[in-house]
Design a protein around this motif. Structure first.
Motif, PDB file in Angstrom:
ATOM      1  N   VAL A   1      44.696 -76.968   2.837  1.00  0.00           N
ATOM      2  CA  VAL A   1      44.395 -75.689   2.215  1.00  0.00           C
ATOM      3  C   VAL A   1      43.662 -73.854   2.615  1.00  0.00           C
ATOM      4  N   LYS A   2      42.479 -74.900   3.078  1.00  0.00           N
ATOM      5  CA  LYS A   2      41.312 -73.780   4.209  1.00  0.00           C
ATOM      6  C   LYS A   2      42.259 -73.753   5.337  1.00  0.00           C
ATOM      7  N   ASN A   3      43.454 -74.560   5.713  1.00  0.00           N
ATOM      8  CA  ASN A   3      43.722 -74.461   7.529  1.00  0.00           C
ATOM      9  C   ASN A   3      42.644 -73.872   8.254  1.00  0.00           C
ATOM     10  N   ARG A   4      41.955 -75.261   8.457  1.00  0.00           N
ATOM     11  CA  ARG A   4      41.341 -75.796   8.506  1.00  0.00           C
ATOM     12  C   ARG A   4      41.636 -77.055  10.172  1.00  0.00           C
ATOM     13  N   PRO A   5      40.780 -76.554  10.652  1.00  0.00           N
ATOM     14  CA  PRO A   5      41.827 -77.647  12.008  1.00  0.00           C
ATOM     15  C   PRO A   5      40.364 -79.473  11.709  1.00  0.00           C
TER      16      PRO A   5
ATOM     17  N   PRO B   1      33.777 -78.952   2.095  1.00  0.00           N
ATOM     18  CA  PRO B   1      34.105 -78.066   3.070  1.00  0.00           C
ATOM     19  C   PRO B   1      33.246 -77.146   2.130  1.00  0.00           C
ATOM     20  N   SER B   2      33.082 -76.068   2.958  1.00  0.00           N
ATOM     21  CA  SER B   2      33.018 -74.247   1.182  1.00  0.00           C
ATOM     22  C   SER B   2      34.643 -74.153   1.325  1.00  0.00           C
ATOM     23  N   ALA B   3      34.624 -73.693   0.269  1.00  0.00           N
ATOM     24  CA  ALA B   3      36.006 -73.429  -0.436  1.00  0.00           C
ATOM     25  C   ALA B   3      36.317 -72.376  -0.035  1.00  0.00           C
ATOM     26  N   ASN B   4      37.163 -71.661   1.408  1.00  0.00           N
ATOM     27  CA  ASN B   4      37.276 -69.738   1.913  1.00  0.00           C
ATOM     28  C   ASN B   4      38.269 -70.486   2.905  1.00  0.00           C
ATOM     29  N   PRO B   5      39.310 -69.688   3.384  1.00  0.00           N
ATOM     30  CA  PRO B   5      39.721 -70.306   4.479  1.00  0.00           C
ATOM     31  C   PRO B   5      39.063 -70.439   5.746  1.00  0.00           C
TER      32      PRO B   5
ATOM     33  N   VAL C   1      33.668 -66.101   5.063  1.00  0.00           N
ATOM     34  CA  VAL C   1      32.640 -66.091   4.758  1.00  0.00           C
ATOM     35  C   VAL C   1      32.655 -66.973   3.293  1.00  0.00           C
ATOM     36  N   SER C   2      31.378 -67.526   3.017  1.00  0.00           N
ATOM     37  CA  SER C   2      31.321 -68.811   1.894  1.00  0.00           C
ATOM     38  C   SER C   2      31.787 -68.336   0.871  1.00  0.00           C
ATOM     39  N   PRO C   3      32.491 -68.864   0.040  1.00  0.00           N
ATOM     40  CA  PRO C   3      32.262 -68.007  -1.601  1.00  0.00           C
ATOM     41  C   PRO C   3      30.784 -69.028  -2.225  1.00  0.00           C
TER      42      PRO C   3
HETATM   43 MG    MG Z   1      32.488 -73.633   6.414  1.00  0.00          MG
END
Ligand code: MG
Ligand code: TXA
Length: 315
Positions: free
Chosen positions: A48-52, A135-139, A143-145
């Motif tokens: 969902v975050k497109n996080r590695p 994690p923070s709920a941002n792509p 910037v974090s929400p």
């Molecule tokens: Mg973060």
């Protein structure tokens, strides 16, 4: 899917128990939470975050009592910090126990643990039998929400529920402290002031600059960034240099006679500035401008973490 937004802890609990994702409020920023002991649920966070997947997640606990379920060989100084600052904006990186799935820690021998200080999320954590990986709920990289609306704007079509706890009180991510070779070391400056850590521990080491270590992308040079180019300097000079461009201004305390600007704190209060920083970046990002002109704030207290985020956003 379009995320429902509300204050229903029972609904959040049921979704998390089913392995779904729920955005949760904390005093720092909103988190994108999953059952931290369920590898399939945690894998959804990364997609969902497109996080590695090499970027490890923080586990959120209801209280210090559960620390030893997930960490071992906890240094005395780490316990002291937890006693002093939990619940609060402090993440401790400690040796992990094997009960934690590898996907949470990116296979590292350590895990980040934190007790967030927000009444809704504390009630939720007390109602469930597992820690929340969040994690923070941002792509990834953005910037974090700091409000439920920020989460809905970017992830609203990918998650079923956002627990709305209002605007985040602190507005910057947690300060991360690890203990490599037993030495208390700040990996990320954040919502807990270094001065407050040092008041308890004496001097702490800083390992936060220019790391290209893929294990801590929060420390990567370019991160926490708005979409628009952000330029840091002396605002009056920047205005002259960029006179022919469509710019907006992000200032600490002074206001300017321009159409698009956000003042972080007209009274020059660093905590207020931290509270407004990420929302300000989003507002300017959404304005009809091409560049954001900004300045560093005084480099003390929360100003250090604010300047860190500005520096990375400008890369
Ligand atoms: Mg973060
Ligand atoms: O305030 C916060 O910390 C928020 C709220 C939701 O709790 N969470 C947050 O998570 O900022 P995230 O994933 O956006 O940033 C966590 C940072 C990442 O840079 C990650 O690399 C680092 O913590 N981290 C996590 N576990 C680690 C570990 N075992 N060793 C070193 N760094 C770690």
């Amino acid at each position: 899917m379009s995320a429902a937004i509300g204050k229903d802890i029972k609904k959040a609990k049921e979704l998390l128990e089913e392995g779904a994702l729920v955005a949760i409020p904390t005093e720092t920023v909103y988190g994108l939470a999953a059952n931290g002991l369920n590898p399939k649920a945690v894998t959804r966070i990364f997609s969902v975050k497109n996080r590695p997947q090499f970027d490890p997640l923080i586990l959120h606990l209801p209280s210090i009592d559960r620390l030893t379920l997930y960490a071992e060989d906890v240094p005395r100084q780490a316990l002291t910090l937890a006693q002093q600052f939990w619940p609060g904006p402090l993440t401790l990186v400690l040796n992990r126990k094997n009960i934690i799935p590898d996907i949470v820690t990116a296979g590292l021998p350590t895990v980040g643990l934190r007790c967030p200080d927000h009444p809704l999320t504390r009630a939720l954590l007390n109602a469930i039998a597992f820690p929340l990986a969040a994690p923070s709920a941002n792509p990834f990289g953005y910037v974090s929400p700091t409000t439920a609306a920020h989460v809905a704007d970017q992830l609203g079509n990918k998650i079923p529920y956002i627990l709305d706890g209002g605007p985040c009180r602190v507005g910057l991510e947690s300060t991360i402290v690890g203990f490599p070779d037993g030495v208390p070391t700040v990996y990320r400056q954040g919502g807990l002031k270094i001065e407050d850590l040092e008041a308890v521990l004496g001097n702490v080491a800083l390992r936060v600059t220019a790391s290209s270590d893929p294990r801590s992308p929060g420390q990567l040079e370019s991160h926490y960034a708005p979409g628009k180019k952000l330029i840091i300097g002396v605002i009056d000079d920047l205005i002259k240099q960029h006179a022919t461009e469509k710019f907006g201004i992000l200032s600490f305390e002074k206001s300017y006679d321009v159409a698009h600007q956000v003042v972080l704190s007209s009274s020059g209060d660093l905590a207020e500035a931290a509270h407004h920083l990420f929302a300000a970046m989003r507002t300017l990002d959404a304005s009809p401008i091409d560049i954001i002109l900004t300045e560093y704030v005084p480099d003390v207290d929360l100003g250090k973490a604010i300047n860190d985020r500005l520096r990375r956003a400008a890369r």
